[in-house]
Design an enzyme around this catalytic site. Structure first.
Site, short mmCIF file in Angstrom:
data_model
loop_
_atom_site.label_atom_id
_atom_site.label_comp_id
_atom_site.label_asym_id
_atom_site.label_seq_id
_atom_site.Cartn_x
_atom_site.Cartn_y
_atom_site.Cartn_z
N GLY A 1 6.56 14.50 -14.56
CA GLY A 1 7.23 13.85 -13.44
C GLY A 1 7.76 12.48 -13.83
O GLY A 1 7.25 11.84 -14.74
N SER A 2 8.81 12.04 -13.14
CA SER A 2 9.31 10.69 -13.33
C SER A 2 8.48 9.71 -12.49
O SER A 2 7.58 10.12 -11.77
CB SER A 2 10.79 10.63 -12.94
OG SER A 2 11.54 11.47 -13.79
N GLY A 3 8.77 8.43 -12.62
CA GLY A 3 8.02 7.42 -11.89
C GLY A 3 6.91 6.81 -12.71
O GLY A 3 6.18 5.94 -12.22
N HIS A 4 6.77 7.27 -13.96
CA HIS A 4 5.73 6.74 -14.85
C HIS A 4 6.36 6.09 -16.07
O HIS A 4 5.72 5.96 -17.11
CB HIS A 4 4.81 7.87 -15.32
CG HIS A 4 4.17 8.63 -14.21
ND1 HIS A 4 3.24 8.06 -13.38
CD2 HIS A 4 4.33 9.91 -13.78
CE1 HIS A 4 2.84 8.97 -12.49
NE2 HIS A 4 3.49 10.09 -12.71
N ASP B 1 2.76 20.96 -13.37
CA ASP B 1 3.24 20.99 -14.76
C ASP B 1 2.73 22.25 -15.47
O ASP B 1 3.49 22.92 -16.17
CB ASP B 1 2.77 19.74 -15.51
CG ASP B 1 3.42 18.47 -14.98
OD1 ASP B 1 4.62 18.30 -15.21
OD2 ASP B 1 2.73 17.67 -14.32
N HIS C 1 -1.18 9.06 -9.71
CA HIS C 1 -0.34 9.18 -8.52
C HIS C 1 -1.08 8.67 -7.29
O HIS C 1 -0.75 9.01 -6.17
CB HIS C 1 0.06 10.63 -8.29
CG HIS C 1 0.60 11.28 -9.51
ND1 HIS C 1 -0.22 11.89 -10.44
CD2 HIS C 1 1.86 11.38 -9.98
CE1 HIS C 1 0.52 12.37 -11.43
NE2 HIS C 1 1.79 12.06 -11.19
#
Lengths: 317, 317
Positions: free
Chosen positions: B39-42, B95, B204
């Site tokens: 996922g993005s945001g990391h 994932d 998250h």
């Protein structure tokens, strides 16, 4: 913090016994020495930039305060290898005074010292008052180039010349979205409403050139880059290094969105990017915001910029 | 964001036309391919880790969401050079499902795929339920080692073996001091009072193992490292890699103070640090907090860890 920094260097540096300064363990005889330094609270700048093809030592001040002349003097003596020393630091009154006092003490000892002050902040003063400009994220590219030059060239004159050329060709402007705090008190360095931003904010919360309502990333980027491009000026055919610096609490996602917009502007203007750096190098504690730095390159500056380098706080090469 | 990321790579990667994935332009024929993603945001994790001796490509999901099977499949096809592909990603249900679907599609095409899931978060589950552990900052060391192995070894079996060994020997635990936000809404991922911290917080905002009053850096560090050391367990004579990861808005100053305490604990326990990394690699937007990762090393893991590497989001080597 400095103990932790020394440990993080995995044996490559030592702290001076009675001073807040670190120096590399292995500096070759006859090397032109590079001493950097400044106030703490901007980590990894400056003391995270002592390493391979970067600074030979760093003199560390208290939070947001210049290192003392004695600390600078002792750090300089510790990095000196008989071929002169370049002082490289940000252009602030306290740093200027203390590094100058140390330089005089060293000259009395017969050690040749030269000084280059980073003064890249376009927002701090107009172009005819360069000496009133502060040093901000341009420090990163300046240390990179000075570090490479000091590793490769055996003349202090030459290292000074290359570093000065880099300094003449670097420009930065930043924007703050929220303030950082003073570690001792937890107090914010300035007040900014949730929907406000400050354009041209200095690295300690110094007032910028405009306080305005929050805008899109593209709009803010356009505002910053217009000021930067017209200042040097940068123009068609120029090749540049681009550095986007996180002031503390900004996401890389946001900086990449800024990068996209910058590249569209560069395409329109006929400016080519030789190398891009996006990361966290000169912070103001947990300040949210970023700065954009541009350095106009020639073959010589490219050579030193591209040299491999490594330290706790820096390496993307 | 991905456009900005591609620009930041200065020509070394391309984005796939219809998918949120980037792949290196130059991957040698016959190379074992390394595909990472999540996922993005990391940021810079994962897509900032495509580069020299790191990932060959990355499949990017939406914010905090797994990439789709199609995106993973197309990214895998783009990095495949006929010698098999290692999938390396964090152990999360979404994932796992999507990478597994893509792996089946690739096997149908006759492409050999192996999967190693990073599951380093000590706080997520007890040691007898490793498969319930999440992947957090251990990703950094895992990608470093898998990237080195995939660059040097010409057998997928061997790359998988080395990477799996690294995974068996890595442990992480984090602490959150304030929450990060969801970019689309600006809403915080969880609520935490000003004087509270959450030990073992996931990437998250997943609940940790304890919510408690703010403590000193030394006290928090002792709590984290005790859990980490007893989990593998690490002990006298062990040589380790140490990584202190900024979750977003933590100052390096604080992480260096943590490093000092860690080294005191290691000295007491007879543990030697081979290499220290302190920086910002797996973030949760503007979350304040940090994690400590330890990997027990042997000569083989040291070799791959020490290989030079470079990407937009990583290099301190």
């Amino acid at each position: 913090m400095i103990d932790g920094l020394v440990f993080a260097n995995d044996g490559a540096v030592v702290k001076l016994p009675d001073h807040d300064a670190i120096v590399k363990k292995e500096i070759p005889d006859g090397k032109v020495a590079l001493l950097i330094g400044g106030g703490s609270g901007h980590e990894p700048m400056f003391h995270g930039f002592v390493g391979k093809n970067l600074g030979d030592g760093a003199a560390c001040g208290e939070i947001f305060a210049a290192p003392s002349p004695d600390t600078i003097y002792e750090a300089a003596k510790a990095v000196d290898r008989g071929n002169g020393i370049l002082f490289l630091y940000g252009n602030y009154a306290g740093d200027n005074m203390n590094f100058d006092i140390a330089a005089e003490m060293l000259e009395d000892d017969g050690i040749d010292v030269r000084t280059v002050r980073v003064r890249d902040d376009v927002a701090a003063a107009p172009p005819d008052r360069m000496d009133d400009r502060r040093g901000i994220a341009g420090d990163v590219l300046m240390i990179k180039i000075a570090g490479g030059a000091a590793a490769e060239l055996d003349s202090l004159d030459e290292v000074e010349r290359v570093t000065r050329k880099a300094g003449d060709n670097v420009r930065t402007m930043g924007v703050a979205v929220s303030a950082g705090s003073i570690p001792e008190t937890g107090k914010l360095t300035f007040e900014l409403a949730d929907d406000e931003i400050e354009i041209g904010m200095g690295a300690h919360g110094e007032a910028g050139i405009a306080r305005q309502k929050l805008q899109t990333a593209d709009e803010i980027t356009d505002q910053l880059i217009e000021k930067i491009l017209s200042d040097l000026p940068f123009g068609k055919g120029d090749e540049v290094a681009l550095l986007i610096n996180n002031l503390g609490a900004t996401t890389m996602m946001e900086m990449l969105v800024v990068n996209r917009r910058l590249r569209h502007v560069f395409d329109e203007q006929g400016i080519t990017v030789h190398r891009t750096l996006v990361g966290t190098w000169l912070t103001v504690q947990e300040m949210a915001g970023f700065s954009v730095t541009l350095m106009k390159l020639d073959d010589e500056l490219k050579h030193y910029l591209d040299m491999p380098a490594s330290s706790v706080g820096f390496s993307n090469m």
